[in-house]
Design an enzyme around this catalytic site. Structure first.
Site, short mmCIF file in Angstrom:
data_model
loop_
_atom_site.label_atom_id
_atom_site.label_comp_id
_atom_site.label_asym_id
_atom_site.label_seq_id
_atom_site.Cartn_x
_atom_site.Cartn_y
_atom_site.Cartn_z
N GLU A 141 -98.22 -86.47 -17.72
CA GLU A 141 -97.17 -87.26 -17.06
C GLU A 141 -97.70 -88.66 -16.80
OE1 GLU A 141 -96.18 -85.41 -13.36
OE2 GLU A 141 -95.41 -83.62 -14.33
N LYS A 143 -98.77 -91.65 -14.48
CA LYS A 143 -99.19 -91.77 -13.09
C LYS A 143 -98.45 -92.97 -12.52
CE LYS A 143 -103.09 -91.51 -9.98
NZ LYS A 143 -102.47 -92.31 -8.95
N ASP A 145 -97.13 -95.69 -10.00
CA ASP A 145 -97.76 -96.39 -8.88
C ASP A 145 -96.75 -96.53 -7.75
OD1 ASP A 145 -99.63 -97.67 -7.42
OD2 ASP A 145 -99.54 -99.55 -8.50
N TYR A 261 -88.89 -90.16 -8.53
CA TYR A 261 -89.16 -89.30 -9.68
C TYR A 261 -89.72 -87.97 -9.17
CZ TYR A 261 -88.55 -93.25 -12.82
OH TYR A 261 -88.03 -94.29 -13.51
N LYS A 351 -107.29 -92.81 -15.24
CA LYS A 351 -106.89 -94.15 -14.80
C LYS A 351 -107.08 -95.18 -15.91
CE LYS A 351 -106.28 -95.12 -10.74
NZ LYS A 351 -106.69 -94.79 -9.40
N CYS A 446 -107.99 -131.67 7.10
CA CYS A 446 -106.77 -131.15 6.49
C CYS A 446 -106.39 -132.02 5.30
CB CYS A 446 -105.63 -131.14 7.51
SG CYS A 446 -104.04 -130.74 6.75
N CYS A 449 -102.75 -133.82 6.40
CA CYS A 449 -102.58 -134.78 7.49
C CYS A 449 -103.90 -135.40 7.96
CB CYS A 449 -101.85 -134.14 8.66
SG CYS A 449 -102.87 -132.97 9.57
N CYS A 464 -105.84 -126.02 9.99
CA CYS A 464 -105.52 -127.37 10.45
C CYS A 464 -105.04 -127.25 11.90
CB CYS A 464 -104.41 -127.96 9.57
SG CYS A 464 -103.66 -129.44 10.26
N CYS A 469 -98.48 -131.09 11.67
CA CYS A 469 -98.90 -131.40 10.30
C CYS A 469 -97.70 -131.21 9.37
CB CYS A 469 -100.04 -130.48 9.88
SG CYS A 469 -100.41 -130.54 8.12
S1 IVH Z 1 -99.35 -84.88 -8.75
C1 IVH Z 1 -101.82 -82.37 -5.81
N1 IVH Z 1 -98.09 -86.41 -10.52
O1 IVH Z 1 -100.96 -90.09 -7.44
C2 IVH Z 1 -101.08 -83.15 -6.81
N2 IVH Z 1 -99.10 -87.40 -8.62
O2 IVH Z 1 -103.79 -90.00 -6.91
C3 IVH Z 1 -100.93 -84.60 -6.55
N3 IVH Z 1 -98.87 -89.82 -8.50
O3 IVH Z 1 -100.68 -88.74 -4.20
C4 IVH Z 1 -99.74 -85.22 -7.08
N4 IVH Z 1 -97.72 -90.05 -10.37
O4 IVH Z 1 -98.74 -90.19 -5.08
C5 IVH Z 1 -98.79 -86.34 -9.36
N5 IVH Z 1 -96.99 -87.68 -12.13
C6 IVH Z 1 -97.67 -87.60 -10.99
C7 IVH Z 1 -97.98 -88.75 -10.22
C8 IVH Z 1 -98.71 -88.59 -9.03
C9 IVH Z 1 -98.26 -90.67 -9.32
C10 IVH Z 1 -99.59 -90.20 -7.26
C11 IVH Z 1 -99.26 -89.33 -6.06
C12 IVH Z 1 -100.58 -88.78 -5.60
C13 IVH Z 1 -101.54 -89.74 -6.21
C14 IVH Z 1 -102.88 -89.09 -6.41
#
Ligand code: IVH
Length: 733
Positions: A141, A143, A145, A261, A351, A446, A449, A464, A469
């Site tokens: 999946e 990840k 943010d 999501y 990551k 500054c 001014c 400042c 100013c």
């Molecule tokens: S699984 C115990 N799936 O990443 C399982 N987390 O670094 C943890 N996150 O706290 C969650 N996308 O906020 C899962 N597809 C995804 C994710 C995901 C983002 C975040 C989530 C978690 C953090 C962990």
């Protein structure tokens, strides 16, 4: 299209009974309850198409008209309003802070892998933890943010499920109940119909976990607003989403277009289905938004392929991702592997590397902010990083320059996370090609001014000291007018420059010279063009039409629009005024909490540090800053000035008037300028009540265009009828 509101019975049935029942059904007009039900179902269907499947079938206007019809019906039959109605996404305001609630099972985090080797090592550990005879599958999946969220659904009428509660992750064990705000997220179903539960094989009580994500466009806009308002930009979309979900104004949450999501499905804290693949499928069937870029694969090589294909997608998704999450598919196998202290053994986050680029530091500019803080800003040779051309980066402060050991002419590594403002993370050493570099000299005075710069003991920033100013006043004005603060449209850079007597076309470098009376722009035009029209925020409210008309490029329309905006800002309310004043540490949320707690500026300015600390989330540092702010005569003068100029400096709850006490109003039809909600708000603010149906006890019916039976009823009962103008008149009197 699936369900339609006005369903036409299928004609063509042969038997007479069927015809009879159709005729009967047509003769019997649908009851209000039936209409409401059917509209709700239809609206939910279109919300799902729009927000979850991204495949709308009707126009926004068609959607709005259904929503308006539903709102109207519900207003007429308030008894039929249910919390899962699509009209109820924005409900009341949450109280001070958010209550804490324990999670059904801890919300853990994930272990990270940063390269192929670490990922393969994890795969080895997973295999070692399972009997060698077993095969396995992984689900890959994105990840996302964002911030994780748990949604609890429970039994509703007719075998359906409804959203009971939304919890943030909090400390993992206990989260914050942010239900009111979560309800505004359009991709969060407020309810799941029995039929859908059935096709997804779901019970009516379950928990969905997933990620709340802020789209990049919303993130950039939000940060632009924050920067314009003199606030620090959110570091990344995750912080921005977290800040949004915790604001006390559900309207703001609704505007920011967050998405949710879904990726976990639990019941009583246990995974419900035998595999993660089935979980995602069930969530999709039940109407949740499941990220489309998920894939079930057979081994770690396929996972690596997925990663290689996904990383370039980053630039086109429209939301930020920082890696790929790999999960073991089988629930039974997950159980066998279990957890370490803080993370499951059956999942890992791969990551991506931060997006970075190398470029040359051309120069350093020094910007003076609203609080007088002097920030060094790097001017860079333009460089493309992750699809964006970067020309500026922050160097934060003098200590940071020293820590990096950076000089003008150096090649530097620039990183752009989810951030808008890139930062310099290192100097790239090139001993073979030494270059002529030049020491960065932090100014002693500054740059705008010429006043002293001061550094408060224990702090890194130079400031400042001159309250007047021009750079500071300019930033104060821009902050005051910014969106999300006092919202004064038309009071941007160019207008503020002119009000301060400067040319409207100043660029920041030229602005740094504005303090010198004989300075000129690149074209040779003088920077200070005329006498300033204003010196303080209060002066804004004294501006005259003729004065504005004397400015460059300001015609009657612009002048009148600006004056109207300034006038309108007077009723922005106490929380916004507090934000606008720029008290240290008092941001949007603290402003709201203070306004709610104290109710008026007067009460707040008299509060002791101890009384301030009694407010939820206000600690000693914030309390001290507030006390200090109110100890400065110039600040008190400004507040008195603003108050005498007619600014509303009381919180909403304290301004509820008594003029309409005991009066009941019924609204019907479309009013020319006010929405129903606005009219209702005004009536309630004056102490009146708004009801859905007309009776002898109704004091006034406020009727607009296409007012129907309620107007007739009012006339037959002899109830007084007003139009919008009449209502506004009454409110004034
Ligand atoms: S699984 C115990 N799936 O990443 C399982 N987390 O670094 C943890 N996150 O706290 C969650 N996308 O906020 C899962 N597809 C995804 C994710 C995901 C983002 C975040 C989530 C978690 C953090 C962990």
């Amino acid at each position: 299209m699936g369900r339609a509101y006005a369903q036409t019975p299928a004609v063509g049935g042969k038997n007479a009974l069927r015809w009879l029942s159709i005729i009967f059904a047509m003769a019997k007009a649908p009851s209000a309850e039936e209409q409401i039900q059917s509209l709700r179902e239809e609206i939910r269907h279109h919300e799902h198409l729009y927000y979850v499947l991204d495949a709308p079938e009707i126009t926004d206007a068609e959607y709005d008209s259904r929503m308006n019809r539903l709102k109207q019906l519900e207003q007429e039959h308030p008894g039929l309003i249910t919390p899962d109605s699509p009209t109820q996404r924005v409900g009341g305001k949450p109280r001070e802070g958010f209550p804490k609630v324990a999670h059904s099972r801890p919300m853990l985090s994930l272990d990270n892998a940063y390269n192929e080797e670490e990922l393969r090592a994890w795969d080895q550990r997973v295999r070692a933890g399972l009997p060698s005879s077993e095969t396995l599958r992984y689900v890959c999946e994105l990840k996302l943010d964002g911030l994780s969220m748990a949604l609890h659904y429970t039994h509703a009428a007719n075998g359906a499920a409804h959203l009971e509660r939304g919890l943030t992750r909090g400390d993992g064990t206990t989260g914050e109940d942010v239900t009111t705000n979560v309800r505004t997220i359009r991709s969060v179903p407020l309810g799941v119909a029995a039929k859908k539960l059935h096709s997804a094989h779901l019970p009516a009580d379950f928990e969905v976990r997933g990620e709340v994500v802020l789209p990049q466009t919303a993130f950039v806009r939000m940060n632009e607003e924050r920067v314009a308002a003199g606030m620090a930009p959110a570091a990344n979309p995750r912080n921005a989403a977290a800040g949004t979900i915790r604001t006390l104004e559900p309207n703001i949450v609704a505007q920011r277009r967050l998405n949710f999501y879904a990726y976990f499905l639990l019941r009583n804290g246990e995974t419900l289905l035998p595999s993660h693949t089935e979980t995602l499928e069930a969530l999709r069937t039940a109407g949740f938004l499941v990220n489309p870029h998920a894939k079930t694969v057979k081994d770690i090589d396929a996972v690596l392929e997925f990663i290689a294909r996904t990383e370039p997608l980053r630039e086109t998704l429209g939301y930020e991702i920082d890696g790929v999450v790999v999960k073991l598919d089988s629930t039974a196998q997950q159980r066998r592997l279990g957890f370490t202290g803080k993370a499951p053994r059956w999942a890992i986050a791969y990551k991506f590397a931060a997006r970075a680029g190398i470029t040359k530091l051309e120069d350093v500019l020094f910007q003076v902010g609203r609080t007088g803080k002097v920030t060094p800003v790097a001017a860079l040779t333009p460089v493309l990083i992750g699809g964006t051309t970067v020309t500026r980066a922050t160097l934060h402060n003098a200590d940071e320059i020293e820590r990096l050991g950076v000089k003008i002419g150096d090649f530097v590594q620039v990183e752009r996370g989810g951030d808008v403002i890139p930062k310099i993370v290192a100097v790239v050493d090139d001993k073979q090609h030494p270059r002529g570099t030049q020491e960065i000299r932090f100014p002693a005075k500054c740059p705008v001014c010429g006043s002293e710069l001061m550094r408060i003991e224990g702090e890194v920033d130079w400031r400042c000291v001159n309250n007047s100013c021009p750079a500071r006043v300019r930033e104060e004005l821009l902050h005051w007018s910014a969106r999300g603060v006092m919202n004064i449209e038309g009071l941007g850079d160019a207008m503020v420059a002119q009000l301060l007597g400067q040319s409207p076309d100043l660029n920041p470098a030229e602005y740094a010279l504005a303090g010198e009376s004989d300075a000129v722009t690149e074209e040779g035009a003088p920077i200070a063009t005329r006498k300033p029209l204003i010196h303080t925020v209060g002066d804004l409210y004294r501006l005259k039409r003729e004065q504005l008309l004397g400015l460059e490029r300001v015609g009657e329309k612009t002048a009148d629009a600006l004056l109207a905006q300034i006038e309108r800002s007077k009723s922005a309310g106490l929380a916004r005024v507090l934000l606008g004043l720029g008290i240290r540490f008092v941001g949007e949320r603290t402003g709201q909490l203070l306004a709610q707690h104290f109710g008026s500026m007067n009460a707040l300015r008299q509060a002791t540090a101890e009384e301030l600390e009694a407010v939820n989330e206000v600690g000693p540092k914030v309390a001290q800053a507030i006390v200090e702010f109110f100890a400065v005569p110039k600040n008190l003068q400004l507040i008195d000035d603003l108050e005498s100029l007619g600014l509303k400096v009381a919180a909403e709850k304290k301004v509820i008037g008594t003029a309409f006490e005991g009066l009941t109003f019924v609204l019907t039809g479309t009013l020319p300028t006010l929405t129903r909600d606005e009219a209702k708000e005004k009536i309630e603010a004056a102490g009146g009540k708004v009801s859905g149906s007309v009776s002898k006890k109704t004091s006034y019916v406020v009727a607009g265009d296409e007012a129907g039976s309620k107007l007739e009823k009012a006339q037959s009962l002899g109830v007084k009828v007003l139009n919008e103008a009449g209502l506004l008149e009454l409110l004034k009197g």
